[in-house]
Design an enzyme around this catalytic site. Structure first.
Site, PDB file in Angstrom:
ATOM      1  N   LYS A  11     -74.662  -0.320   0.127  1.00 57.11           N
ATOM      2  CA  LYS A  11     -73.543  -0.164  -0.810  1.00 57.11           C
ATOM      3  C   LYS A  11     -72.982  -1.532  -1.210  1.00 57.11           C
ATOM      4  CE  LYS A  11     -72.173   4.401   0.925  1.00 57.11           C
ATOM      5  NZ  LYS A  11     -71.004   5.206   1.371  1.00 57.11           N
ATOM      6  N   TYR A  51     -73.749  12.141  -5.844  1.00 55.74           N
ATOM      7  CA  TYR A  51     -72.677  12.677  -4.990  1.00 55.74           C
ATOM      8  C   TYR A  51     -72.219  14.049  -5.485  1.00 55.74           C
ATOM      9  CZ  TYR A  51     -72.008   8.314  -2.302  1.00 55.74           C
ATOM     10  OH  TYR A  51     -72.157   7.232  -1.449  1.00 55.74           O
ATOM     11  N   PHE A  59     -61.232  12.122  -2.795  1.00 60.13           N
ATOM     12  CA  PHE A  59     -61.709  10.740  -2.695  1.00 60.13           C
ATOM     13  C   PHE A  59     -62.803  10.416  -3.707  1.00 60.13           C
ATOM     14  CE2 PHE A  59     -64.152  13.254   0.417  1.00 60.13           C
ATOM     15  CZ  PHE A  59     -65.463  12.924   0.092  1.00 60.13           C
ATOM     16  N   ARG A  87     -80.021   8.270   9.735  1.00 58.96           N
ATOM     17  CA  ARG A  87     -78.617   8.686   9.937  1.00 58.96           C
ATOM     18  C   ARG A  87     -78.124   8.164  11.286  1.00 58.96           C
ATOM     19  NH1 ARG A  87     -75.669  11.120   5.775  1.00 58.96           N
ATOM     20  NH2 ARG A  87     -74.596  12.410   7.310  1.00 58.96           N
ATOM     21  N   THR A  93     -69.848   8.378   9.643  1.00 58.35           N
ATOM     22  CA  THR A  93     -69.367   8.068   8.290  1.00 58.35           C
ATOM     23  C   THR A  93     -68.193   7.098   8.320  1.00 58.35           C
ATOM     24  OG1 THR A  93     -70.063  10.254   7.537  1.00 58.35           O
ATOM     25  CG2 THR A  93     -68.452   9.100   6.165  1.00 58.35           C
ATOM     26  N   ARG A 104     -73.165   0.862  10.631  1.00 53.55           N
ATOM     27  CA  ARG A 104     -71.751   0.909  10.220  1.00 53.55           C
ATOM     28  C   ARG A 104     -70.854   0.342  11.320  1.00 53.55           C
ATOM     29  NH1 ARG A 104     -72.503   6.988   7.720  1.00 53.55           N
ATOM     30  NH2 ARG A 104     -72.812   6.395   5.537  1.00 53.55           N
ATOM     31  N   ASN A 118     -68.614   1.742   3.877  1.00 56.45           N
ATOM     32  CA  ASN A 118     -69.300   1.904   5.164  1.00 56.45           C
ATOM     33  C   ASN A 118     -70.762   1.445   5.101  1.00 56.45           C
ATOM     34  OD1 ASN A 118     -70.251   3.974   3.632  1.00 56.45           O
ATOM     35  ND2 ASN A 118     -69.567   5.636   4.968  1.00 56.45           N
ATOM     36  N   GLU A 132     -82.441  12.972  -4.146  1.00 59.57           N
ATOM     37  CA  GLU A 132     -81.878  11.625  -4.324  1.00 59.57           C
ATOM     38  C   GLU A 132     -82.963  10.608  -4.686  1.00 59.57           C
ATOM     39  OE1 GLU A 132     -79.748  10.916  -0.669  1.00 59.57           O
ATOM     40  OE2 GLU A 132     -78.276  12.488  -1.110  1.00 59.57           O
TER      41      GLU A 132
HETATM   42  P1  DAT Z   1     -72.172  10.201   4.654  1.00 57.36           P
HETATM   43  O1  DAT Z   1     -72.172   8.967   3.781  1.00 57.36           O
HETATM   44  O2  DAT Z   1     -72.043   9.842   6.107  1.00 57.36           O
HETATM   45  O3  DAT Z   1     -73.316  11.138   4.361  1.00 57.36           O
HETATM   46  P2  DAT Z   1     -70.492  12.082   3.214  1.00 57.36           P
HETATM   47  O4  DAT Z   1     -71.717  12.529   2.496  1.00 57.36           O
HETATM   48  O5  DAT Z   1     -69.629  13.117   3.855  1.00 57.36           O
HETATM   49  O6  DAT Z   1     -70.825  10.979   4.316  1.00 57.36           O
HETATM   50  O7  DAT Z   1     -69.561  11.289   2.190  1.00 57.36           O
HETATM   51  C1  DAT Z   1     -70.102  10.409   1.235  1.00 57.36           C
HETATM   52  C2  DAT Z   1     -69.261   9.157   1.171  1.00 57.36           C
HETATM   53  O8  DAT Z   1     -67.950   9.488   0.708  1.00 57.36           O
HETATM   54  C3  DAT Z   1     -69.047   8.523   2.543  1.00 57.36           C
HETATM   55  O9  DAT Z   1     -70.059   7.590   2.863  1.00 57.36           O
HETATM   56  C4  DAT Z   1     -67.713   7.878   2.406  1.00 57.36           C
HETATM   57  C5  DAT Z   1     -66.966   8.749   1.426  1.00 57.36           C
HETATM   58  N1  DAT Z   1     -66.090   9.709   2.102  1.00 57.36           N
HETATM   59  C6  DAT Z   1     -66.467  10.810   2.806  1.00 57.36           C
HETATM   60  N2  DAT Z   1     -65.413  11.463   3.295  1.00 57.36           N
HETATM   61  C7  DAT Z   1     -64.321  10.767   2.875  1.00 57.36           C
HETATM   62  C8  DAT Z   1     -62.914  10.929   3.039  1.00 57.36           C
HETATM   63  N3  DAT Z   1     -62.408  11.948   3.728  1.00 57.36           N
HETATM   64  N4  DAT Z   1     -62.096   9.996   2.469  1.00 57.36           N
HETATM   65  C9  DAT Z   1     -62.606   8.963   1.773  1.00 57.36           C
HETATM   66  N5  DAT Z   1     -63.918   8.751   1.561  1.00 57.36           N
HETATM   67  C10 DAT Z   1     -64.764   9.640   2.104  1.00 57.36           C
HETATM   68 MG    MG Z   2     -73.720  12.275   2.707  1.00 57.10          MG
END
Ligand code: DAT
Ligand code: MG
Length: 140
Positions: A11, A51, A59, A87, A93, A104, A118, A132
């Site tokens: 990122k 996403y 968020f 992972r 996360t 991370r 992250n 993806e």
């Molecule tokens: P990951 O990246 O571990 O797969 P995710 O798919 O749940 O996590 O979320 C995608 C991204 O969105 C994550 O890397 C960071 C952000 N994110 C997730 N939950 C969040 C929250 N509660 N507040 C702010 N950002 C968040």
């Molecule tokens: Mg994810």
């Protein structure tokens, strides 16, 4: 044998902090192959597809804004059970909760209140990985 492919993103925070090499090193050190690699600033359209499960969440706007704040390195890693393995390499996360030894946990610098900063993304299932990889590497 379950040879898989997964989409990895370094990122904008990771690129900004010169952590591209360290992330790729950890993937290779674990025994996986990098089979595709590119650097780009993603568009809002690409991120909305990437996403899709988060569109509409509180968020989402700041996540997209952050992801467009600079270049991202997209890679496809390949090998035995690489989806779960990456992972695990990435860690939780929330970088504050991510274990020391994880990408991370070790490399996040901008955490504070910003869970999104992250360092890496990794696909979470074979279905997401296929979807993806198709978005970021349409030629594959
Ligand atoms: P990951 O990246 O571990 O797969 P995710 O798919 O749940 O996590 O979320 C995608 C991204 O969105 C994550 O890397 C960071 C952000 N994110 C997730 N939950 C969040 C929250 N509660 N507040 C702010 N950002 C968040
Ligand atoms: Mg994810």
């Amino acid at each position: 044998m379950a040879t898989e492919r997964t989409l990895v993103l370094v990122k904008p925070d990771g690129v900004r902090h010169r952590q591209i090499g360290e992330v790729l090193r950890r993937i290779e050190a674990k025994g996986y192959d990098i089979v595709a690699l590119q650097q780009l600033v993603p568009t809002a359209e690409l991120l909305e597809k990437h996403y899709e499960e988060h569109v509409g969440k509180p968020f989402y706007g700041s996540l997209v804004e952050f992801m467009m704040s600079g270049p991202v390195v997209a890679a496809v890693a390949e090998g035995e059970q690489v989806i779960a393995a990456f992972r695990s390499l990435a860690g939780a996360t929330d970088p504050i909760k991510a274990a020391p030894g994880s990408i991370r946990g070790d490399l996040a610098r901008d955490w504070g209140t910003k869970v999104q900063q992250n360092v890496v993304h990794g696909s979470d299932s074979p279905e997401s990985a296929e979807r993806e990889i198709g978005l970021w590497f349409p030629a594959l």
